[in-house]
Motif scaffolding. Structure first.
Motif, PDB file in Angstrom:
ATOM      1  N   LEU A   8     -50.579  20.564  -8.254  1.00 61.78           N
ATOM      2  CA  LEU A   8     -49.562  20.130  -9.155  1.00 61.78           C
ATOM      3  C   LEU A   8     -48.537  19.713  -8.332  1.00 61.78           C
ATOM      4  N   PHE A  51     -48.844  16.390  -7.150  1.00 62.56           N
ATOM      5  CA  PHE A  51     -49.024  15.329  -8.307  1.00 62.56           C
ATOM      6  C   PHE A  51     -47.714  15.098  -8.854  1.00 62.56           C
ATOM      7  N   PHE A  97     -45.829  12.681  -6.871  1.00 62.50           N
ATOM      8  CA  PHE A  97     -46.361  11.140  -6.996  1.00 62.50           C
ATOM      9  C   PHE A  97     -45.871  10.869  -8.236  1.00 62.50           C
ATOM     10  N   VAL A  98     -45.747  11.653  -9.225  1.00 62.22           N
ATOM     11  CA  VAL A  98     -45.436  11.216 -10.656  1.00 62.22           C
ATOM     12  C   VAL A  98     -43.839  10.887 -10.643  1.00 62.22           C
ATOM     13  N   SER A 104     -38.340  20.553 -10.101  1.00 66.13           N
ATOM     14  CA  SER A 104     -38.302  21.218 -11.649  1.00 66.13           C
ATOM     15  C   SER A 104     -39.833  20.690 -12.227  1.00 66.13           C
ATOM     16  N   PHE A 105     -40.179  19.465 -12.023  1.00 71.92           N
ATOM     17  CA  PHE A 105     -41.643  19.013 -12.479  1.00 71.92           C
ATOM     18  C   PHE A 105     -42.596  19.975 -12.260  1.00 71.92           C
ATOM     19  N   MET A 165     -42.334  23.415 -13.833  1.00 73.32           N
ATOM     20  CA  MET A 165     -42.801  23.435 -15.326  1.00 73.32           C
ATOM     21  C   MET A 165     -44.328  23.406 -15.338  1.00 73.32           C
ATOM     22  N   LEU A 166     -45.009  22.535 -14.477  1.00 73.10           N
ATOM     23  CA  LEU A 166     -46.214  22.322 -14.466  1.00 73.10           C
ATOM     24  C   LEU A 166     -47.014  23.619 -14.173  1.00 73.10           C
ATOM     25  N   MET A 199     -47.050  26.333 -16.737  1.00 69.24           N
ATOM     26  CA  MET A 199     -48.081  25.783 -17.868  1.00 69.24           C
ATOM     27  C   MET A 199     -49.502  26.420 -17.455  1.00 69.24           C
ATOM     28  N   LEU A 200     -49.566  26.116 -15.867  1.00 65.58           N
ATOM     29  CA  LEU A 200     -50.901  26.417 -15.389  1.00 65.58           C
ATOM     30  C   LEU A 200     -51.062  28.128 -15.426  1.00 65.58           C
TER      31      LEU A 200
END
Lengths: 659, 220, 314, 485
Positions: B108, B111, B114-115, B134-135, B138-139, B142-143
């Motif tokens: 993640l 990822f 990359f995003v 921060s991205f 957050m991910l 959620m995981l």
């Protein structure tokens, strides 16, 4: 008539006419919804008859030159409510209203406990059919067509026949959805929603799309008329629904479907030579449906199912003629006009004799309580009046000369053979169509002979038949009127043909040449034929009337044996040779059933309905497997739901980043 | 303290926050999970404090104080109170093993690098490279919600995701307008209270907080 | 609708009705001679019919009002057909010359016979009607298509007079494959329709073989006479149709007395030839099993279909 | 000023409910509160609906929000009418005690006021807060019955929607980042301001904001892969609540998506509509499958809500004025018909005491009026003619055909046929046949009145669309496609 025009301004008279049609029916609906007593049910039914009478006057008003069109001031979300009636729809409206009225009279007379809800729904059905035939915007057409399906679904509630009703409602809705897509596309291309402004949109739609649209519209209406893939609902619904719903469905609703089908193909889209292969496809489909209907009607165990398949066959022949009309319109428009006249006349005749026969069968079931043709028989002795009316219906269904069924079948064969087409391939069509009509005609004649023979003739095969209850007084009246109508339309067919000719000329734009007479090759008029047949019959009766001795009554000859009731031929036995001839199509299996003690076994012939077995069941299986699999995503565990959200977010971000 | 030091400090604090959420993914017991959440909130407060100091924005000071007040003091106290009342056993049921969740968190993080790459180019605030962090926080939050079976661990996952969000908000535009921050805080607070109430109810009716028991509502 | 033609039409109808028992007698005589026995006299059918007219009618208790009507309907349809068939003079009065109406009057006759069979409620009547229904499903279309081939071939529409006169007009050129195929199909249909030997044995009353006889079983007296006469008339009409449509050379086209005389002679010869053919057929071939019949009938249907298709393909 | 009154009146009514009056007093207050809130909503929306926008401090009501406000006002009014007798029966049968009933009315009124707040506010953040608040308040309504499955449904509802709300908040952060440079001061998140100078917002931020916003609020609106909480919450909640939730709550989330859609269509046209198209089609597919296999009456109705939200998303996704008009009409039609069928389901499940459809038979025989209403409601949600959903579907299909998306139109027609078949297959067998249970029709006039009111409204909009209403819809389509009145 001109005094009338001068005093009443045209619009006022048209408005008065529409009020006369709509207001009594609407009042009936409101009354029917809020009350429950039988007296109110009769009042509601009579209100329906009032609006039917005003509906019946449509043609005469149109003839008097009144422009029957009306726009409801209050528009709907998807367009305007506009009605306008041209000649062809005026004829069909007044004719269907007469049939509707007779059926409603039969409702009032026969069922004592039909209740207000039923009569209220009858009013709604009349309004839906009327506005569908008189529709002037795509919205009104689609809305009233779906309303006709919806009200028939509600009307067909009879005990617990949910499965049959559901199948009908879904197939009719599939047809409805096709029509919606087709008409919405046409109105988006034509730019306007007003149907009367749609004239020959073929070229602007483009060849490929107009052919596809014609196929969609034919299949859309085919779902109600019972063309091959969509016919599976007919036998079960006909057998289980109350008789008046079936009568209305097979007569008035089919009239609506045929009229709008005719106008959509020939007026709105217009036929172009590029559509020939589509016309071939429809001819093949219609011929297959007619043959399948004829074959199946021979082996049915319930009279109502026989009539269901007969409706399917008749409507298939009408669609066949329309498709032939589409083929002929290019080379010989005059012959195309005759084919279309034959098609419309056959629809009208079918409406008359089908409603007559359905009422007769209902009275038979009502008086004797028997449902299966296997244990019927011998009713002509106990209910003579009913069998006289029934023989007229059967004769006209089997297209025997003096009756109306003969006239339309005779016109059909004339028109099929009449056209002289250049292209060899197209003219090959004629013998095949002729063969199809010939075989179907004869099979149906055999099936109607079986229907009449095993219900009215021979010896009663069950207790109910021996002592049937007397017919309810007054139910004979609508049947007698219909029987007379059958004969009248047989003798005075030329009147109806004149009306239809000018109607079709205006609808299809074929140049209005001399009347139909020049078109028909022979000069034999139905009237002349009918009169000659009756004259010779009466002459023979008179010539050999004197009887030397009174006829002696004895038992039927049974080589000395005392015949009891089941030594007669059985109804399935009657069609057994034909089943053997057409065995590959029937897929029949004969099953030996042991019942009770060992030694008495019964041989039962079971017929599988191949379309249901090979088309409907696999589709249902696929759909349920698919939805089972999709059903698994709702696992109930909250973790998986978070997993779905995370996955969606990741996929979406990836998509944004890459695209 | 001049510019270089503050920007280094900001990056350090953001990285520490990511570190604590990855450690949370590795924890097996409930108690250390909450302690790691407190650690992460402390780093978030420090991050906000340094940003406020470097940009001398008065509002971010208030925000830092509120983060400290709510996220470091109040919510952990509430979680511990709930844990004590429900007497939930410390064992944290994992539906995905530690090595598995580690690999997933790493994936993640990569990822999110990359995003968020196009975003970072257009950003002009000093803390823009903490947006990536921060991205990923957050991910990962959620995981955690998707792979832990205990109700409390789900709630902590949600809180960590929200920490990541606040970090992102500051990284994007030095924090959102004040009333929005305020609204967000109160929203989190009320959500926690209500989740606590329902945790009590679940415990009372299921006498355990293992969400796998919540399996009744599905398509038979 | 000139009155001379109507008079000729009525005379021809009367002639046909009178001649038909004679034709039946001649066929029986030929068969007798072939089976080297003397056989009844040629006029025996007349005596039978007269005897039946005088006999008393016996009605079954299950019979309905239809029982009296069906013989009359059969007789009417056949009388009507007799009027509509060209016999000596090929011209039929204008309005009645419609070929399709003729085919449908045949159906009327057959429909009445089938209902008649079901009337009494006995097994024989049921069996006769069921087999008749099966056969009619295959015969009727073959008949319709073979006659339609003629109208398509000559392009004369459905007027029977035009068809025969145009074939006569074409002379030898008319012998085309279409005419031959349609002719053979018509012959097979004739033998099947009149329930002659390969399809059904008219002389026997053995229950298992009766198709035509089964339906008549219940009738007696005047009713039976009508139905017998109607069946004989049907055979003669078929012969006349074959004589004037499929092999029309010699039939009078105009009302000149000389032509009428020659056409009387030619039609007599033609009918004798056909009668001899039928008698020959009956004394050489045994009756076919019921479920072998469909093969024969589908063959005739295929022949007539090929006849019409050959018109367009060749 | 009038907007604040509109939001405060339901709050006041909620507080009044806490007074220690008997149940009779409680009901009287609830009806009075319902009337008062309806009156204030109508009074407040009269001017914006005809075009003059209310643009005071934090409130911004244009014709789009006025349209949603009026729908929510009407639906909540009818729900409160219906729930009076529903609760009285629940109370008599002992499933709810007096305290819980008082608590029910309090949360219901707070729920109504949060919904009104969401539609009326000016700034995106406040809309987000409103949506968050509706979630939290309705969680209590879902978990009203204290049994296991209701708690489980409420638990899932809160957690899934909180995650959704968090994602939406990040969307707002991104939106703020995109607009903070362009629009000075704290007005940078106001919808009108955003629409006004949407042209020069930063497109990359807006793309990411769109993803987070649509996924966040999509969870709340029940669009497929994110819809899992919806069937549980709607089937476990008491029927008036589920009617209210699917009739109005889903509209809040859709309203948020619509506002954002307007801005995003200007910045990068076609991006948000493609995302919405994807979600719409997947919702249709999932809903059609579930309607065919579901056994529980209210779960099936919940899936039909997912299907309708999918249709609205497709309408937005197509983007042409006709499709937008179709989508807005579908919102109106769904908000009227869905509560109607949920209330009928409420009557049936309350009297038959079961939700499994195969056990329910002979409804028309035993309960005449509810039977009649269920026939009308069943036909309405299946999309049969005289009812508005048929016209909505017709408009959306013609929108798709008008926009040249023939494959989409074909797919829509096919799936709608399956949905139609599933709904008719499940609902109508319940009505016919006979049952040996001694079941009696609930006699309260108010309950019948609310059903009749909804049927009349459905029939009216199904058949007619007066000119004045047509102008409102045209105004909204204009707003949605970026213009301002």
């Amino acid at each position: 008539m001109d005094i009338l025009n001068v005093q009443l301004q045209d619009g006022a008279l048209a408005a008065a006419f529409f009020v006369a049609v709509f207001v009594p029916a609407l009042a009936g609906i409101l009354l029917g919804m809020f009350f429950r007593s039988n007296r109110v049910a009769n009042v509601v039914a009579s209100l329906c008859i009032v609006s039917c009478i005003s509906g019946a006057s449509t043609y005469f008003l149109w003839n008097a030159g009144i422009d029957l069109s009306y726009t409801l001031p209050l528009p709907s979300a998807a367009g305007q409510y506009m009605l306008s009636i041209d000649q062809l729809s005026a004829t069909m409206i007044s004719f269907s209203s007469v049939i509707f009225m007779l059926i409603v009279v039969h409702v009032v007379k026969s069922t004592s406990d039909s209740g207000c809800k039923y009569s209220a729904l009858l009013n709604t059905l009349f309004l839906a059919c009327f506005s569908c035939m008189a529709a002037d915007t795509a919205l009104v057409l689609l809305l009233s067509w779906e309303m006709v399906t919806l009200v028939t679904f509600l009307l067909s509630k009879n005990g617990d026949n949910e499965k049959a009703r559901w199948l009908f409602f879904v197939i009719a809705h599939i047809g409805g959805m096709m029509l919606i897509c087709a008409f919405v596309y046409i109105s988006s291309v034509a730019g306007t929603q007003i149907l009367s402004q749609w004239r020959d949109l073929g070229p602007s739609l483009g060849d490929m799309t107009s052919t596809a649209l014609v196929l969609m519209i034919v299949l859309g209406f085919g779902s109600k008329l019972g063309l091959i893939p969509f016919h599976a609902w007919m036998p079960n619904l006909y057998a289980s629904a109350p008789i008046h719903t079936t009568a209305l469905l097979s007569t008035v609703c089919s009239n609506v479907a045929i009229l709008v089908l005719m106008e959509s193909i020939f007026t709105y889209i217009g036929v172009s030579p590029s559509m020939s292969w589509a016309a071939f496809a429809i001819i093949a489909l219609a011929a297959a449906t007619a043959l399948w209907g004829a074959m199946e009607s021979l082996v049915q165990k319930e009279p109502k199912k026989i009539l269901a398949y007969s409706s399917m066959e008749n409507m298939a022949l009408v669609v066949l003629c329309m498709a032939l009309g589409a083929v002929y319109i290019g080379e010989s428009p005059v012959m195309a006009k005759l084919v279309l006249i034959a098609a419309m006349l056959h629809t009208m005749n079918h409406a008359v004799f089908k409603s007559l026969m359905l009422m007769t069968i209902d009275t038979v079931e009502d008086c004797t309580g028997e449902k299966n043709i296997g244990n019927m028989g011998g009713l002509s002795k106990t209910l003579p009046v009913l069998s006289v009316v029934a023989i007229v219906g059967v004769l006209s269904m089997a297209a025997i000369p003096p009756t109306n069924g003969f006239v339309s079948e005779w016109l059909m064969i004339q028109s099929i053979m009449g056209a002289d087409l250049e292209s060899k391939a197209m003219s090959l069509l004629m013998p095949l169509a002729l063969a199809a009509v010939g075989i179907c005609g004869m099979m149906m004649a055999a099936s109607y002979a079986r229907l009449y023979g095993f219900v009215f003739l021979g010896r009663p095969r069950s207790e109910g038949m021996k002592k049937p209850r007397p017919m309810k007084k007054g139910t004979v009246f609508p049947m007698a009127v219909l029987a007379l109508l059958c004969l009248a339309m047989g003798f005075f067919a030329t009147v109806f043909m004149d009306v239809l000719t000018s109607g079709i000329e205006s609808a299809t734009g074929i140049p209005s040449g001399p009347g139909y007479r020049s078109v028909m090759s022979g000069e034999l008029l139905p009237l002349l034929l009918g009169v000659t047949v009756t004259a010779v019959l009466v002459l023979l009766l008179w010539a050999f009337r004197k009887e030397k001795r009174k006829a002696r009554k004895t038992r039927t000859w049974g080589c000395g044996e005392k015949l009891d009731s089941n030594m007669q031929y059985s109804s399935i036995g009657f069609s057994q040779p034909l089943v053997k001839v057409f065995h590959p199509f029937y897929g029949d299996t004969s099953v030996v059933k042991e019942s009770g003690d060992k030694d008495n076994k019964t041989l039962v012939m079971e017929f599988s309905e191949p379309f249901v077995k090979y088309l409907y069941r696999p589709v249902a299986a696929i759909v349920s497997v698919l939805s089972e699999r999709i059903g698994r995503i709702q696992t109930g565990n909250i973790q998986t739901y978070f997993g779905y959200m995370l996955a969606t977010l990741v996929v979406a971000l990836l998509a944004v980043r890459l695209l | 303290m001049d510019q270089i030091l503050t920007s280094n400090l900001i990056d350090i604090f953001a990285v520490c926050m990511l570190l604590s959420s990855v450690l949370a993914m590795a924890s097996v017991r409930m108690r250390p999970l909450i302690r790691l959440f407190i650690l992460q909130s402390v780093f978030l407060t420090a991050f906000e404090f340094t940003v406020a100091y470097s940009q001398n924005e008065p509002e971010i000071y208030v925000m830092a104080a509120m983060t400290f007040g709510i996220k470091v003091l109040l919510i952990p106290k509430m979680l511990q109170y709930i844990m004590a009342r429900i007497k939930v056993d410390d064992e944290m049921a994992l539906s995905v093993g530690i090595p598995g969740s580690m690999l997933l968190s790493a994936a993640l993080i990569i990822f999110s690098y990359f995003v968020s790459e196009p975003l970072i180019i257009t950003l002009d605030t000093a803390e823009r490279n903490s947006l990536v962090l921060s991205f990923s926080i957050m991910l990962i939050g959620m995981l955690m919600m998707a792979t832990r079976r205990k109700a409390i661990s789900e709630v902590v996952g949600l809180l960590m995701a929200e920490n990541g969000l606040f970090l992102g908000a500051i990284a994007l535009s030095n924090g959102m307008p004040f009333i929005v921050e305020l609204g967000a805080f109160f929203d989190v607070l009320i959500a926690m209270i209500i989740i606590g109430i329902f945790a009590f109810r679940i415990n009372k009716s299921f006498d355990s907080v293992d969400t796998t028991l919540l399996r009744r509502l599905k398509e038979e | 609708m000139n009155y001379a033609e109507v008079a000729i039409m009525l005379m021809q109808a009367a002639a046909l009705i009178l001649v038909s028992p004679l034709v039946a007698g001649i066929i029986r005589k030929f068969k007798a001679l072939m089976q080297n026995r003397v056989g009844a006299s040629v006029f025996q059918p007349y005596r039978d019919l007269l005897k039946l007219f005088r006999k008393e009618t016996v009605v079954s208790e299950n019979a309905s009002f239809l029982f009296r009507a069906i013989p009359l309907v059969c007789m009417t349809s056949m009388v009507l057909l007799a009027a509509m068939t060209p016999f000596v003079y090929s011209g039929v009065a204008a309005p009645y010359a419609d070929v399709i109406a003729m085919v449908y009057i045949f159906t009327m006759f057959r429909f009445a016979m089938v209902l008649g069979g079901l009337e009494g409620g006995s097994a024989f009547g049921g069996m006769g009607s069921s087999r008749e229904a099966m056969m009619s499903v295959l015969i009727e279309p073959a008949l319709l298509i073979s006659i339609m081939t003629l109208s398509a071939m000559t392009g004369a529409g459905f007027d029977i007079t035009d068809i025969s006169s145009s074939i006569i007009g074409e002379g030898a050129a008319a012998i085309s494959p279409a005419l031959l195929l349609a002719g053979t199909s018509f012959l097979i249909t004739m033998v099947a329709e009149n329930t002659r030997v390969p399809f059904d044995n008219p002389d026997t009353h053995l229950e298992l073989t009766m198709v035509h006889e089964g339906m008549l079983l219940e009738y007696s007296g005047k009713g039976l006479a009508f139905m017998e006469m109607a069946s004989m008339l049907r055979l003669t009409i078929f012969m006349a149709l074959f004589g004037t449509l499929f092999f029309p050379w010699g039939t009078a086209v105009t009302l000149a007395p000389l032509e009428l005389a020659t056409s009387v002679v030619t039609i007599a010869i033609k009918m004798l030839v056909i009668a001899f053919g039928i008698a020959l057929l009956e004394s050489t071939i045994a009756k076919m099993r019921v479920f072998r019949m469909p093969n024969m009938l589908t063959a005739s249907f295929a022949l007539s279909l090929m006849a019409m298709i050959s018109l367009y393909v060749l | 000023m009038i907007a604040t009154i509109m939001v405060l009146v339901p709050l006041l009514a909620g507080v009044l409910c806490l007074l220690p009056l008997g149940t009779k007093g409680l009901f009287r207050i609830s009806i009075a509160g319902a009337l008062a809130s309806l009156a204030t909503v109508v009074y407040c929306c009269i001017s914006p609906i005809t075009g003059t926008v209310i643009d005071t401090s934090i409130w911004y009501i244009d014709s789009l929000s006025a349209f949603f406000l009026l729908i929510s006002g009407f639906v909540s009014f009818v729900t409160l009418l219906y729930s009076k007798d529903y609760l009285r029966t629940e109370w008599e049968e002992g499933r709810l005690n007096a305290k819980e009933m008082r608590w029910f009315y309090l949360t219901m009124f707070v729920f109504v006021s949060t919904i009104l707040l969401t539609f009326a506010v000016r700034s995106a953040a406040l809309t987000w807060i409103g949506i968050g608040a509706t979630t939290l308040v309705s969680a209590f309504l879902v978990g009203m019955y204290k049994d296991e499955s209701a708690t489980e449904a409420a638990w899932k509802y809160i957690l899934l929607c909180s995650v959704g709300i968090t994602l939406a908040l990040f969307g707002i952060a991104l939106l703020y980042a995109a607009s903070s440079g362009v629009i000075p001061g704290d007005g940078s998140l106001d919808w009108p301001a955003l629409v006004a100078n949407a042209a020069d917002l930063n497109p990359v931020f807006m793309k990411f904001a769109a993803i987070f916003f649509i996924i966040g609020l999509g969870t709340k609106a029940g669009l497929a892969p994110l819809h899992n909480w919806l069937p549980d919450a709607h089937s476990q909640a008491p029927s008036p609540v589920s009617g209210m939730m699917s009739g109005v709550l889903l509209n809040c989330a859709m309203y948020g998506i619509m506002r954002f859609y307007t801005v995003s269509e200007i910045v990068n046209p076609g991006f948000a509509s493609n995302v919405l198209l994807f979600f719409g089609i997947s919702s249709l597919l999932v809903a059609a499958a579930f309607i065919l296999i579901s056994k529980d009456f209210k779960r099936m109705l919940a899936y039909s809500s997912v299907e309708n939200m999918g249709l609205i998303a497709i309408g937005l996704g197509i983007g042409t004025p006709l499709a937008l008009f179709g989508a807005m009409f579908q919102v109106l039609a769904h908000s009227i018909c869905k509560p109607l069928i949920f209330f009928c389901a409420g009557n049936i499940t309350q009297i038959y005491k079961t939700r499994t459809m195969s056990l329910i038979r002979g409804v028309t025989e035993k309960m005449r009026f509810t039977g009649f209403a269920t026939v009308a409601a069943g036909l309405a949600i299946a999309g049969a003619p005289p009812f508005p959903l048929f016209v909505g579907e017709l408009l959306i299909i013609s929108g798709a055909i008008g926009a040249g998306m023939y494959v989409l139109a074909g797919l829509l027609a096919l799936i709608l046929v399956f949905v139609f078949a599933g709904l008719v297959l499940n609902i109508f067998p319940m009505l016919s046949g006979t049952t040996d249970r001694e079941v009696s029709e609930p006699v309260s006039l108010l309950r019948k009145g609310s059903l009749a009111l909804l049927i009349v409204a459905a029939l009216f909009f199904g058949l007619f669309m007066p000119e004045m209403v047509r102008d409102v819809f045209d105004g909204m389509v204009l707003i949605l496609s970026g213009g301002t009145i």
